[in-house]
Design a protein around this motif. Structure first.
Motif, PDB file in Angstrom:
ATOM      1  N   ARG A   1       0.788  -1.220   0.000  1.00  0.00           N
ATOM      2  CA  ARG A   1       0.000   0.000   0.000  1.00  0.00           C
ATOM      3  C   ARG A   1       0.828   1.281   0.000  1.00  0.00           C
ATOM      4  O   ARG A   1       0.427   2.274  -0.595  1.00  0.00           O
ATOM      5  CB  ARG A   1      -0.920   0.010   1.218  1.00  0.00           C
TER       6      ARG A   1
ATOM      7  N   ASN B   1       3.603   0.818  -3.352  1.00  0.00           N
ATOM      8  CA  ASN B   1       3.056   0.362  -4.636  1.00  0.00           C
ATOM      9  C   ASN B   1       3.876  -0.771  -5.263  1.00  0.00           C
ATOM     10  O   ASN B   1       4.139  -0.796  -6.470  1.00  0.00           O
ATOM     11  CB  ASN B   1       2.966   1.535  -5.621  1.00  0.00           C
TER      12      ASN B   1
ATOM     13  N   ARG C   1      -5.307  -7.710  -3.366  1.00  0.00           N
ATOM     14  CA  ARG C   1      -5.313  -6.258  -3.579  1.00  0.00           C
ATOM     15  C   ARG C   1      -6.693  -5.642  -3.393  1.00  0.00           C
ATOM     16  O   ARG C   1      -6.806  -4.436  -3.135  1.00  0.00           O
ATOM     17  CB  ARG C   1      -4.767  -5.926  -4.969  1.00  0.00           C
TER      18      ARG C   1
ATOM     19  N   SER D   1      -6.594  -5.061   0.249  1.00  0.00           N
ATOM     20  CA  SER D   1      -5.266  -4.631   0.720  1.00  0.00           C
ATOM     21  C   SER D   1      -4.773  -5.500   1.879  1.00  0.00           C
ATOM     22  O   SER D   1      -4.469  -5.015   2.967  1.00  0.00           O
ATOM     23  CB  SER D   1      -5.294  -3.163   1.141  1.00  0.00           C
TER      24      SER D   1
ATOM     25  N   TYR E   1      -4.575  -3.635   5.648  1.00  0.00           N
ATOM     26  CA  TYR E   1      -4.371  -2.202   5.775  1.00  0.00           C
ATOM     27  C   TYR E   1      -5.622  -1.575   6.387  1.00  0.00           C
ATOM     28  O   TYR E   1      -6.730  -1.807   5.929  1.00  0.00           O
ATOM     29  CB  TYR E   1      -4.109  -1.603   4.393  1.00  0.00           C
TER      30      TYR E   1
ATOM     31  N   LEU F   1      -6.777   1.473  -5.276  1.00  0.00           N
ATOM     32  CA  LEU F   1      -6.203   0.684  -4.194  1.00  0.00           C
ATOM     33  C   LEU F   1      -6.784   1.072  -2.837  1.00  0.00           C
ATOM     34  O   LEU F   1      -6.699   0.301  -1.878  1.00  0.00           O
ATOM     35  CB  LEU F   1      -4.680   0.864  -4.162  1.00  0.00           C
TER      36      LEU F   1
END
Length: 388
Positions: free
Chosen positions: A38, A41, A78, A81, A114, A157
Motif C-alpha cells: 500500500r 506500490n 489487492r 489490501s 491495511y 487501491l
C-alpha cells in the motif's frame, strides 16, 4: 516412563518457544508485505520477496535453530489490501522419540490488512524568512514524500477509503486566499491576510469565526507584518494539486507559529465545515470512521503576535500554540510535530508539549532527517491491523 514424560515436557517447551518465534516472524513479515503493497506500490513479486526476507531475518535472530519449512505460501489480495502468510514448520524432538514422537509440527498463519479508516491530515508549514534557500527545498521534498506514501497513484487501491491532506502555511499571519472574508464576518480582508481572533477568548478554540470570534485583518492591525504568498489549501486527495501547491510556496516574513497551529485545526474542525468547499469538509469529531491528524512543522522560534515580532512575543506565541494543541488533542486529533534545524529551546519545548506523545516529536538536523521524519510520520499514520 519417567524419562519419556520428562522428554516430552522438554520438547513441548521447546516447541512453544519455537512456535512463538515463528508466529512473531510471520506477523512481522505480513506487516512488511502490506506496507510495501500500500505505501510503496510494490508488485506482487516484490511483496513476496519482502515477506520472505522479513520472515527469514526474524527467524535468524530469534535464538532458535532454523526450523525445517515444509510449506511457505503467500496470498496477496489487492481488493482488500491484505497479505496472508501460511507457514508449516517443524522441529525435531530431542527425547520425544522415546514416546514415538520424532518431530513437532508448528503450522502458523498471519494476515495483515491495511486499516481502512478514512484519514484527514492538516500540515502546518513554516514558510517564513528563516526557511529560505535549501531549507524550503528540503521541506518541499519531505512534504511530497508524505503525500506519495499516503495517497497511492492508483486510487482504486484505497477501496473506498478517503485520504485527504490540507496545508496551513504561515509567517506573520496566514494567507487565507478566497476564504479570508468569510473568516472576517464577510468584511474585506486586504491581501487575504488574517491574524489572531478579534477576542482573545477564542484564540485557542475552533469556534466558527463570527462576532468576537472573527479573525483580524490588516484593517484591524495596520502595522502588521505581511502574510506569506503561500495560501491555505483545504483538504484534498488530489496528489497533483498537493504537490504543485507545495512546490509553489515561497518564503518570507516572521514567525507566528501559533497561527499555523490554529489553521491546521481549522482545516480539520467540523465547526469550520461551511468555510471550506464541500469536498474538503472535515468529518465530525469521534465519528468512529476517521483518523484525524495534525502535523506541526517549524524551522524557527515562534516570535510574532498581532503581526509584530518582538522578544516579548516569543512567550505569548508559544503559549498560544500550546493552548491550541491542548484543545485539539482533547477533540481526539493526533498531533505530530517536527522541528527543522531548531536553535531555540522554547521552540523545541513547544513542539514537544504539542505532540500527542514523546514518540510523535521529531527533531531534524538536516534535510535527510526531515524527510525521514515525514516518512516515519506517514508510516505511523498508515496504521495496520493484524486480523489473525
Amino acid at each position: 516412563m519417567v524419562f519419556m514424560f520428562a522428554g516430552l515436557a522438554i520438547d513441548t517447551a521447546r516447541g512453544m518457544r519455537a512456535g512463538h518465534s515463528i508466529s512473531t516472524a510471520v506477523d512481522a513479515a505480513v506487516i512488511a508485505g502490506v506496507k510495501g503493497l500500500r505505501l510503496q506500490n510494490m508488485t506482487d513479486t516484490q511483496v513476496v520477496d519482502v515477506v520472505t526476507e522479513m520472515f527469514n531475518n526474524n527467524i535468524a535472530t530469534s535464538g532458535i535453530n532454523s526450523p525445517p519449512i515444509n510449506a511457505f505460501n503467500d496470498t496477496i489480495n489487492r481488493s482488500n489490501s491484505s497479505v496472508q502468510l501460511d507457514v508449516d514448520a517443524e522441529i525435531p524432538t530431542v527425547l520425544g522419540g522415546l514416546a514415538g514422537v520424532n518431530k513437532l509440527s508448528l503450522p502458523r498463519r498471519g494476515v495483515a490488512i491495511y486499516e481502512s479508516q478514512d484519514i484527514e491530515i492538516a500540515v502546518q508549514l513554516d514558510v517564513t524568512g528563516s526557511m529560505g534557500g535549501q531549507k524550503i527545498a528540503d521541506l518541499k521534498l519531505a512534504t511530497k514524500d508524505l503525500i506519495d506514501m499516503l495517497i497511492p497513484n492508483d486510487t482504486s487501491l484505497l477501496a473506498g477509503q478517503k485520504i485527504r491532506i490540507g496545508f496551513a502555511p504561515y509567517a506573520a499571519g496566514v494567507n487565507a486566499g478566497s476564504y479570508a472574508s468569510l473568516m472576517n464576518g464577510g468584511a474585506p480582508a486586504p491581501d487575504a491576510c488574517v491574524y489572531e481572533r478579534s477576542s482573545q477568548t477564542y484564540q485557542d478554540s475552533d469556534t466558527y469565526p463570527s462576532s468576537g470570534a472573527v479573525l483580524q485583518t490588516r484593517l484591524d492591525l495596520p502595522g502588521a507584518n505581511n502574510c506569506p504568498n503561500a495560501t491555505v489549501l483545504p483538504m484534498t486527495d488530489d496528489k497533483l494539486l498537493l504537490k504543485s501547491t507545495v512546490d509553489s510556496y515561497t518564503t518570507g516574513g516572521t514567525t507566528a507559529g501559533h497561527l499555523g497551529t490554529a489553521f491546521a485545526w481549522y482545516l480539520l474542525s467540523p465547526e469550520w465545515a461551511s468555510i471550506w468547499p464541500a469536498s474538503s469538509e472535515p468529518s465530525a469529531y469521534g465519528d468512529g470512521n476517521t483518523t484525524t491528524v495534525a502535523i506541526l512543522m517549524t524551522g524557527g522560534e515562534y516570535n510574532t503576535v498581532g503581526g509584530s515580532m518582538s522578544g516579548g512575543n516569543v512567550t505569548k506565541s508559544a503559549k498560544a500554540a500550546r493552548d491550541t494543541c491542548k484543545e485539539m488533542k482533547a477533540q481526539g486529533i493526533i498531533v505530530y510535530t517536527a522541528g527543522f534545524k531548531l536553535n531555540a529551546a522554547t521552540a523545541q519545548a513547544t513542539l514537544e508539549q504539542c505532540a500527542s506523545d514523546g514518540n510523535k516529536f521529531y527533531e531534524a538536523k538536516d534535510g535527510d532527517s526531515l524527510r525521514s521524519a515525514f516518512q516515519a510520520i506517514a508510516q505511523d499514520i498508515a496504521t495496520l491491523r493484524l486480523s489473525e
